[in-house]
Design a protein around this motif. Sequence first.
Motif, PDB file in Angstrom:
ATOM      1  N   ARG A 425       0.832  -1.212   0.000  1.00 30.84           N
ATOM      2  CA  ARG A 425       0.000   0.000   0.000  1.00 30.84           C
ATOM      3  C   ARG A 425       0.859   1.251   0.000  1.00 30.84           C
ATOM      4  N   ASP A 426       1.951   1.237   0.745  1.00 35.41           N
ATOM      5  CA  ASP A 426       2.861   2.382   0.756  1.00 35.41           C
ATOM      6  C   ASP A 426       3.467   2.614  -0.624  1.00 35.41           C
ATOM      7  N   ALA A 427       3.856   1.518  -1.281  1.00 35.69           N
ATOM      8  CA  ALA A 427       4.436   1.646  -2.618  1.00 35.69           C
ATOM      9  C   ALA A 427       3.407   2.158  -3.616  1.00 35.69           C
ATOM     10  N   ALA A 428       2.173   1.645  -3.504  1.00 33.28           N
ATOM     11  CA  ALA A 428       1.124   2.108  -4.414  1.00 33.28           C
ATOM     12  C   ALA A 428       0.793   3.572  -4.170  1.00 33.28           C
ATOM     13  N   ALA A 429       0.756   3.977  -2.889  1.00 31.55           N
ATOM     14  CA  ALA A 429       0.456   5.377  -2.568  1.00 31.55           C
ATOM     15  C   ALA A 429       1.524   6.306  -3.118  1.00 31.55           C
ATOM     16  N   LYS A 430       2.781   5.873  -3.055  1.00 23.91           N
ATOM     17  CA  LYS A 430       3.858   6.699  -3.597  1.00 23.91           C
ATOM     18  C   LYS A 430       3.701   6.877  -5.100  1.00 23.91           C
ATOM     19  N   GLY A 431       3.309   5.806  -5.783  1.00 22.54           N
ATOM     20  CA  GLY A 431       3.080   5.907  -7.217  1.00 22.54           C
ATOM     21  C   GLY A 431       1.971   6.879  -7.560  1.00 22.54           C
ATOM     22  N   VAL A 432       0.927   6.907  -6.732  1.00 25.33           N
ATOM     23  CA  VAL A 432      -0.190   7.828  -6.979  1.00 25.33           C
ATOM     24  C   VAL A 432       0.200   9.257  -6.648  1.00 25.33           C
ATOM     25  N   THR A 433       0.829   9.471  -5.485  1.00 29.76           N
ATOM     26  CA  THR A 433       1.124  10.848  -5.060  1.00 29.76           C
ATOM     27  C   THR A 433       2.180  11.509  -5.938  1.00 29.76           C
ATOM     28  N   THR A 434       3.045  10.707  -6.560  1.00 27.63           N
ATOM     29  CA  THR A 434       4.036  11.282  -7.482  1.00 27.63           C
ATOM     30  C   THR A 434       3.528  11.278  -8.920  1.00 27.63           C
ATOM     31  N   ARG A 435       2.349  10.762  -9.139  1.00 31.71           N
ATOM     32  CA  ARG A 435       1.711  10.662 -10.447  1.00 31.71           C
ATOM     33  C   ARG A 435       2.455   9.739 -11.402  1.00 31.71           C
ATOM     34  N   ARG A 436       3.306   8.886 -10.868  1.00 31.22           N
ATOM     35  CA  ARG A 436       3.861   7.832 -11.710  1.00 31.22           C
ATOM     36  C   ARG A 436       2.781   6.806 -12.031  1.00 31.22           C
ATOM     37  N   THR A 437       1.774   6.736 -11.176  1.00 31.79           N
ATOM     38  CA  THR A 437       0.553   5.989 -11.474  1.00 31.79           C
ATOM     39  C   THR A 437      -0.531   7.028 -11.741  1.00 31.79           C
ATOM     40  N   PRO A 438      -0.733   7.408 -12.989  1.00 35.49           N
ATOM     41  CA  PRO A 438      -1.676   8.499 -13.282  1.00 35.49           C
ATOM     42  C   PRO A 438      -3.120   8.038 -13.175  1.00 35.49           C
ATOM     43  N   ARG A 510      -9.501   3.368  -2.178  1.00 42.87           N
ATOM     44  CA  ARG A 510      -9.440   3.656  -3.612  1.00 42.87           C
ATOM     45  C   ARG A 510      -8.203   4.512  -3.870  1.00 42.87           C
ATOM     46  N   LEU A 511      -7.572   4.311  -4.988  1.00 44.16           N
ATOM     47  CA  LEU A 511      -6.326   5.015  -5.282  1.00 44.16           C
ATOM     48  C   LEU A 511      -6.510   6.525  -5.321  1.00 44.16           C
ATOM     49  N   ALA A 512      -7.671   6.975  -5.724  1.00 42.63           N
ATOM     50  CA  ALA A 512      -7.884   8.406  -5.950  1.00 42.63           C
ATOM     51  C   ALA A 512      -8.152   9.195  -4.679  1.00 42.63           C
ATOM     52  N   GLU A 513      -8.283   8.561  -3.547  1.00 42.02           N
ATOM     53  CA  GLU A 513      -8.741   9.247  -2.337  1.00 42.02           C
ATOM     54  C   GLU A 513      -7.888  10.450  -1.930  1.00 42.02           C
ATOM     55  N   PRO A 514      -6.540  10.400  -2.005  1.00 37.97           N
ATOM     56  CA  PRO A 514      -5.774  11.590  -1.595  1.00 37.97           C
ATOM     57  C   PRO A 514      -6.097  12.825  -2.431  1.00 37.97           C
ATOM     58  N   PHE A 515      -6.257  12.656  -3.732  1.00 39.45           N
ATOM     59  CA  PHE A 515      -6.580  13.795  -4.586  1.00 39.45           C
ATOM     60  C   PHE A 515      -8.028  14.242  -4.395  1.00 39.45           C
ATOM     61  N   GLU A 516      -8.916  13.290  -4.142  1.00 41.72           N
ATOM     62  CA  GLU A 516     -10.314  13.655  -3.911  1.00 41.72           C
ATOM     63  C   GLU A 516     -10.460  14.490  -2.645  1.00 41.72           C
ATOM     64  N   ALA A 517      -9.679  14.169  -1.624  1.00 38.27           N
ATOM     65  CA  ALA A 517      -9.719  14.957  -0.387  1.00 38.27           C
ATOM     66  C   ALA A 517      -9.261  16.387  -0.645  1.00 38.27           C
ATOM     67  N   LEU A 518      -8.246  16.552  -1.476  1.00 38.13           N
ATOM     68  CA  LEU A 518      -7.785  17.898  -1.826  1.00 38.13           C
ATOM     69  C   LEU A 518      -8.856  18.663  -2.593  1.00 38.13           C
ATOM     70  N   ARG A 519      -9.483  18.000  -3.542  1.00 34.82           N
ATOM     71  CA  ARG A 519     -10.532  18.660  -4.317  1.00 34.82           C
ATOM     72  C   ARG A 519     -11.707  19.048  -3.434  1.00 34.82           C
ATOM     73  N   ASP A 520     -12.084  18.179  -2.516  1.00 35.73           N
ATOM     74  CA  ASP A 520     -13.194  18.482  -1.606  1.00 35.73           C
ATOM     75  C   ASP A 520     -12.866  19.699  -0.749  1.00 35.73           C
ATOM     76  N   ARG A 521     -11.620  19.770  -0.282  1.00 35.11           N
ATOM     77  CA  ARG A 521     -11.201  20.894   0.555  1.00 35.11           C
ATOM     78  C   ARG A 521     -11.243  22.202  -0.230  1.00 35.11           C
ATOM     79  N   ALA A 522     -10.797  22.165  -1.479  1.00 36.05           N
ATOM     80  CA  ALA A 522     -10.820  23.372  -2.304  1.00 36.05           C
ATOM     81  C   ALA A 522     -12.249  23.790  -2.634  1.00 36.05           C
ATOM     82  N   ASP A 523     -13.097  22.813  -2.915  1.00 33.57           N
ATOM     83  CA  ASP A 523     -14.490  23.125  -3.258  1.00 33.57           C
ATOM     84  C   ASP A 523     -15.245  23.710  -2.076  1.00 33.57           C
ATOM     85  N   ALA A 524     -14.793  23.409  -0.870  1.00 39.73           N
ATOM     86  CA  ALA A 524     -15.477  23.913   0.322  1.00 39.73           C
ATOM     87  C   ALA A 524     -15.151  25.376   0.610  1.00 39.73           C
ATOM     88  N   GLN A 525     -14.153  25.933  -0.074  1.00 31.45           N
ATOM     89  CA  GLN A 525     -13.796  27.334   0.140  1.00 31.45           C
ATOM     90  C   GLN A 525     -14.874  28.250  -0.433  1.00 31.45           C
TER      91      GLN A 525
END
Length: 657
Positions: A425-438, A510-525
């Motif tokens: 999971r750590d390896a997969a998360a790194k791939g997502v957060t660095t966008r090596r797994t787009p 789900r792989l997308a959760e870190p980015f979805e949390a960021l989008r939710d935070r921005a949309d709440a502004q």
Amino acid sequence: MNTAASSDLPYLDAFPGPSREAWRAAVDKVLKGADFEKKLVARTADGIRIEPLYNAASGARAFRSEAGRWHVAARLDHPQEQAAQALAIADLEGGADTLTLTPAGASAARGYGLVADDVATLDRTLGGVMLDLIRLRLDPAPQGRVNALMLAALIEKRGHAPADLSIEFGLDPIGVLAGQGSLAAPWPEVGRRIATVIAALKQRGFLGPFITIDTRPYHEASASEAQELGAALATAVAYLRALEAQGLPLAEARDAIAFTLVADTDEFMTVAKFRAARLLWSRVQEACGLSPKPATIHAETAWRSLTRRDPWVNLLRGTVAAFSAGVGGADSLTVLPFTTALGLPDAFARRVARNTQLILLEESNLWRVADPAAGAGGFEALTQALCEQGWSRFQDLEHQRAGDLQGMLAALANGHVQQGLARERDAAAKGVTTRRTPLTGTSEYPNIRESAVSVLDIAPVGKTTSRPSGSTAERNPGEIIKSLIDGAQRAEALIAPHQALAIEALPSHRLAEPFEALRDRADAQPTRPVVFLATLGEIADFTARAGFARNLFEAGGLAAPSGDGFAQRGATDLDALVGAFRGSGAKLACLCGSDAAYAEEGAAAAELLTEAGATVWLAGRPGDSEAALNKAGVSSFIFTGCDVVETLERAQALASA
């Protein structure tokens, strides 16, 4: 790559046969000294090499028990009986031939699920459904024993001959333990109950399969292909041991087992995984002294690949996964509707999910070839590699011990499975957060102006925590079925917990959760945060990096508009650039330009923007100019391979300050 001329194509003899050496020489010429391994060889999560070219090859074959079309399955997971009944009829009239009943409380229900406290409610939920004309599956869930007995009671109440029906009863206490963290009794007692239920159902004429080995909890916890296969085999062997210990012949125990595997968006690895699963199950049977029979494999598209943002892209993900499962040899398949991550899918989303399969079956004719991947060097090599890796993972799990437990149960109880999946999971998360797994539509090419999609307006089902105080453990399952037919409630068939086994439950991500949390935070502004793209030079000079920066910032919900730039007589009008920044209302500015522009104007632009109150970042790696740019006010750099989630968290904080 086939180097031999085919007798069916004699004209090929007129041309020289290509060789791997000639191909490699041509490749090296194009690479111009670049490292072949780094440029053209990839590796899977299990370390399996993905070569750029394979020779034609042959391998062991393991076919389905029945050639032809796979079965189109639809999940029935609406908690209201009338709505569930309408959805079931629509699915069957729309081309599905299998219904998967997903009870409330099942991990697969995602907080929803069928609610039936008695057989009468279940009967109404399946009103109008001719059970003898379709296939039925039960999703593994807590109280799986009661779910199976209730379904059997419904069959008898309607007067069907059990042997004429196709039903998978979905018993999988090990899968429920993995996903939810507890068993209601010690494992030997659970094994006894499973054997008792299977014996009672077989006595009444049901053919099974009765046990479903569900690998979704492991996949959702980031299992690799080999880890998923290893877990499936180790779980199967645990059930074989438990049933044999209760006196069930090993061949009958084997026949009681079916599998549910996950079809993900990596076509090559999904096809290879399904092919490998059949070969590995045959190997297990041989090791048990049995004559191998084909595995019964149901496929479901991957929950972890679904996104809440730009969910229309999930249609593509579902199509690739469904194609891969079909080519890989699944017996039946569920395509998760594209809005599943957002809530309970409506009729439209369910129809599109069905039609995804129907188009692959009827228009693409995928079912007409028994094993389309046979002979393809890439698929054969990956299948063999997964067989080796999956068997190794299986043996590793088999060696585990925890008190009186062994194998898969011990590996869950002592944390061995959890630790292995955490590393993955750590390896997969790194791939997502660095966008090596787009993730298209989420981390790549986001649409911050996307329109909402519809889901059913219904609240999730609350979890029931109450349990019966008495024990019905010694009641014959046949008596329970009769009492359920006569109107008994589900609670009357439950068994009070006794020395329950508890473990650390596997997380579902789900792989997308870190980015979805960021989008939710921005949309709440109150207003969307803005980043000013400070472009240097002509459009041709800054377009690539401005596009990169805009794509990155919008993945976190920050607007990053850019125009035609501020070019003036071959340079940048820095006064106009600073004036545009002041008028933008932004607090964060990101320099975007060519390396030459950074060397010539980067420091001056950074100084002026800093004086104007901006926090200044730069798109690209700084190289030798880093010290000078830092001195001029550039505080951070964004580039391919950086931790995008961490970068966006900082950007949001700066833009919203």
